[in-house]
Enzyme design. Sequence first.
Site, PDB file in Angstrom:
ATOM      1  N   CYS A 123       0.838  -1.209   0.000  1.00 21.28           N
ATOM      2  CA  CYS A 123       0.000   0.000   0.000  1.00 21.28           C
ATOM      3  C   CYS A 123       0.874   1.260   0.000  1.00 21.28           C
ATOM      4  O   CYS A 123       1.504   1.551  -1.017  1.00 21.28           O
ATOM      5  CB  CYS A 123      -1.002  -0.061   1.141  1.00 21.28           C
ATOM      6  SG  CYS A 123      -2.435   0.969   0.815  1.00 21.28           S
ATOM      7  N   HIS A 174      -3.376  -4.704   1.792  1.00 27.40           N
ATOM      8  CA  HIS A 174      -2.724  -4.945   3.091  1.00 27.40           C
ATOM      9  C   HIS A 174      -2.721  -6.451   3.405  1.00 27.40           C
ATOM     10  O   HIS A 174      -3.664  -6.940   4.037  1.00 27.40           O
ATOM     11  CB  HIS A 174      -3.496  -4.232   4.202  1.00 27.40           C
ATOM     12  CG  HIS A 174      -3.218  -2.777   4.317  1.00 27.40           C
ATOM     13  ND1 HIS A 174      -2.380  -2.249   5.274  1.00 27.40           N
ATOM     14  CD2 HIS A 174      -3.665  -1.728   3.593  1.00 27.40           C
ATOM     15  CE1 HIS A 174      -2.331  -0.935   5.142  1.00 27.40           C
ATOM     16  NE2 HIS A 174      -3.105  -0.592   4.128  1.00 27.40           N
ATOM     17  N   GLU A 222      -1.115  -8.023   5.581  1.00 29.59           N
ATOM     18  CA  GLU A 222      -0.864  -8.322   6.995  1.00 29.59           C
ATOM     19  C   GLU A 222      -2.144  -8.305   7.821  1.00 29.59           C
ATOM     20  O   GLU A 222      -2.124  -8.674   8.992  1.00 29.59           O
ATOM     21  CB  GLU A 222       0.163  -7.327   7.574  1.00 29.59           C
ATOM     22  CG  GLU A 222      -0.365  -5.958   7.966  1.00 29.59           C
ATOM     23  CD  GLU A 222      -0.716  -5.041   6.784  1.00 29.59           C
ATOM     24  OE1 GLU A 222      -0.661  -5.498   5.634  1.00 29.59           O
ATOM     25  OE2 GLU A 222      -1.088  -3.880   7.039  1.00 29.59           O
TER      26      GLU A 222
HETATM   27  N1  GLN Z   1      -3.320   6.555   0.824  1.00 29.25           N
HETATM   28  C1  GLN Z   1      -2.117   6.198   1.500  1.00 29.25           C
HETATM   29  C2  GLN Z   1      -0.925   6.923   0.919  1.00 29.25           C
HETATM   30  O1  GLN Z   1      -1.019   7.671   0.001  1.00 29.25           O
HETATM   31  C3  GLN Z   1      -1.887   4.707   1.456  1.00 29.25           C
HETATM   32  C4  GLN Z   1      -2.945   4.009   2.256  1.00 29.25           C
HETATM   33  C5  GLN Z   1      -2.486   2.762   2.921  1.00 29.25           C
HETATM   34  O2  GLN Z   1      -1.286   2.482   3.040  1.00 29.25           O
HETATM   35  N2  GLN Z   1      -3.436   2.018   3.400  1.00 29.25           N
HETATM   36  O3  GLN Z   1       0.136   6.747   1.390  1.00 29.25           O
END
Ligand code: GLN
Length: 191
Positions: free
Chosen positions: A77, A173, A175
């Site tokens: 992410c 994610h 995890e």
């Molecule tokens: N929107 C977040 C970002 O730009 C990422 C979101 C997340 O890691 N769940 O870093």
Amino acid sequence: MIGVLALQGAFARHVEALERCGAEAMEVRRPDQLEQCRALVVPGGESTTMAKLLLTFDLDRPLRRRLAESMPVFGTCAGMIMLARGVTDGRPDQYSYGAIDIDVRRNAYGRQIDSFEIDLSIKELDEPERPFTAVFIRAPLVERAGAEVDILAEVDGHPVLCRQGRILVSSFHPELTDDDRLHRLFLDSIS
Ligand code: GLN
């Protein structure tokens, strides 16, 4: 020893997942801790904040050097955003490491309330017929993946799990469920 970048975000569950897979894992907040690790997880969180904290904690240059030395890294992410080549809808002071040849658009799946789960079929995993439940939280959308990038899973025609050399990235994610198969895939790739 596998490090989990622990400046900000969803690092604790990554440590647990790696340990369940039988790896030794440690939280990384300092350059000397990074040096002790042969691989790193860059967790989800907020990539703008993570980028700032990497500079504040003097981890930016050591991390660049380790990436140049082909350290294996699993970015999830916000971690995917940090490792991407191009980032759109970032903040003006945001940067990324260009460790994998993908361009991502931040928050393109919508806001926090638009978070969703989806079952993926990932043939590289153990028991590939068993779906992997992927949790998306303000996830980055992969808008371009270069020819050198392996796409391991897609949602609606967009890659959500990519690998190039020793870099593995997911827009979701892994995890947050008890399914450790992606962590295991990462560990298998470095052993
Ligand atoms: N929107 C977040 C970002 O730009 C990422 C979101 C997340 O890691 N769940 O870093």
